[in-house]
Design a protein around this motif. Structure first.
Motif, mmCIF file in Angstrom:
data_model
loop_
_atom_site.group_PDB
_atom_site.id
_atom_site.type_symbol
_atom_site.label_atom_id
_atom_site.label_comp_id
_atom_site.label_asym_id
_atom_site.label_seq_id
_atom_site.Cartn_x
_atom_site.Cartn_y
_atom_site.Cartn_z
ATOM 1 N N ILE A 71 0.868 -1.177 0.000
ATOM 2 C CA ILE A 71 0.000 0.000 0.000
ATOM 3 C C ILE A 71 0.903 1.225 0.000
ATOM 4 O O ILE A 71 1.630 1.457 0.969
ATOM 5 N N SER A 72 0.876 1.954 -1.094
ATOM 6 C CA SER A 72 1.673 3.179 -1.227
ATOM 7 C C SER A 72 3.137 2.967 -0.850
ATOM 8 O O SER A 72 3.738 3.767 -0.140
ATOM 9 N N GLY A 73 3.698 1.862 -1.314
ATOM 10 C CA GLY A 73 5.107 1.594 -1.072
ATOM 11 C C GLY A 73 5.427 0.994 0.285
ATOM 12 O O GLY A 73 6.598 0.837 0.635
ATOM 13 N N HIS A 74 4.414 0.643 1.052
ATOM 14 C CA HIS A 74 4.599 0.035 2.368
ATOM 15 C C HIS A 74 3.924 -1.333 2.368
ATOM 16 O O HIS A 74 2.886 -1.529 1.740
ATOM 17 N N THR A 75 4.488 -2.272 3.104
ATOM 18 C CA THR A 75 3.936 -3.624 3.158
ATOM 19 C C THR A 75 3.127 -3.822 4.429
ATOM 20 O O THR A 75 3.600 -3.537 5.534
ATOM 21 N N VAL A 76 1.897 -4.294 4.234
ATOM 22 C CA VAL A 76 1.006 -4.619 5.342
ATOM 23 C C VAL A 76 0.731 -6.111 5.292
ATOM 24 O O VAL A 76 0.283 -6.632 4.271
ATOM 25 N N ALA A 77 1.017 -6.795 6.388
ATOM 26 C CA ALA A 77 0.695 -8.215 6.509
ATOM 27 C C ALA A 77 -0.657 -8.325 7.216
ATOM 28 O O ALA A 77 -1.007 -7.477 8.040
#
Length: 151
Positions: free
Chosen positions: A68-74
């Motif tokens: 999401i927008s260059g960030h990783t969410v697990a």
């Protein structure tokens, strides 16, 4: 998700309909509930929970990682006991900036050294939580900002 005659609170439905996507950390119960959620927001990023039926367990993964927008969410349903949870999730998902989880239905947001864990609570099954809730995720230029919305 609601069981029996209960329904999602109107504020929850409005937020879901306005969302770009929904992240759901499990406990739909039945595939029909997932289908209803997809009618409110076509993009549903979800994992199965411990009370989900066999059809959902076949359809949804145990965990997932999304960008999401260059960030990783697990996303995972059960993040285990409270003691050591943040460190345990950081170790399990080393490439993630944040982990969204469910299971307890208790709203929680913890952050340490730029890594976050977030439980949105539940809009329908509050259990021991003081109020029903859901979570909002705001991607920003500097990172991910999580917020609880009290219903």
């Amino acid at each position: 998700m609601p069981k029996g005659g209960r329904a999602l609170p109107a504020a929850c439905v409005e937020r879901i309909q306005a969302a770009d996507a929904v992240i759901h950390a499990g406990d739909f119960s039945a595939a029909s509930v997932l289908a209803e959620l997809k009618q409110l927001c076509p993009v549903v990023l979800a994992v199965h929970g411990n009370v989900d039926d066999a059809e959902l367990r076949r359809e949804l993964p145990e965990s997932l990682e999304i960008e999401i927008s260059g960030h990783t969410v697990a996303v995972v349903h059960d993040a285990g006991p409270a003691k050591g949870r943040l460190a345990r999730m950081r170790k399990r998902f080393p490439g993630a900036d944040a982990v969204v989880f469910g299971h307890s239905h208790l709203p929680l947001h913890e952050e340490e050294a730029g890594f976050q864990i977030f439980n949105p609570g539940s809009p329908a099954e509050r259990r021991r939580a003081p109020r029903h809730s859901m979570g909002l995720l705001h991607p920003t230029a500097s990172g991910l900002r999580f917020e609880h919305l009290w219903l």
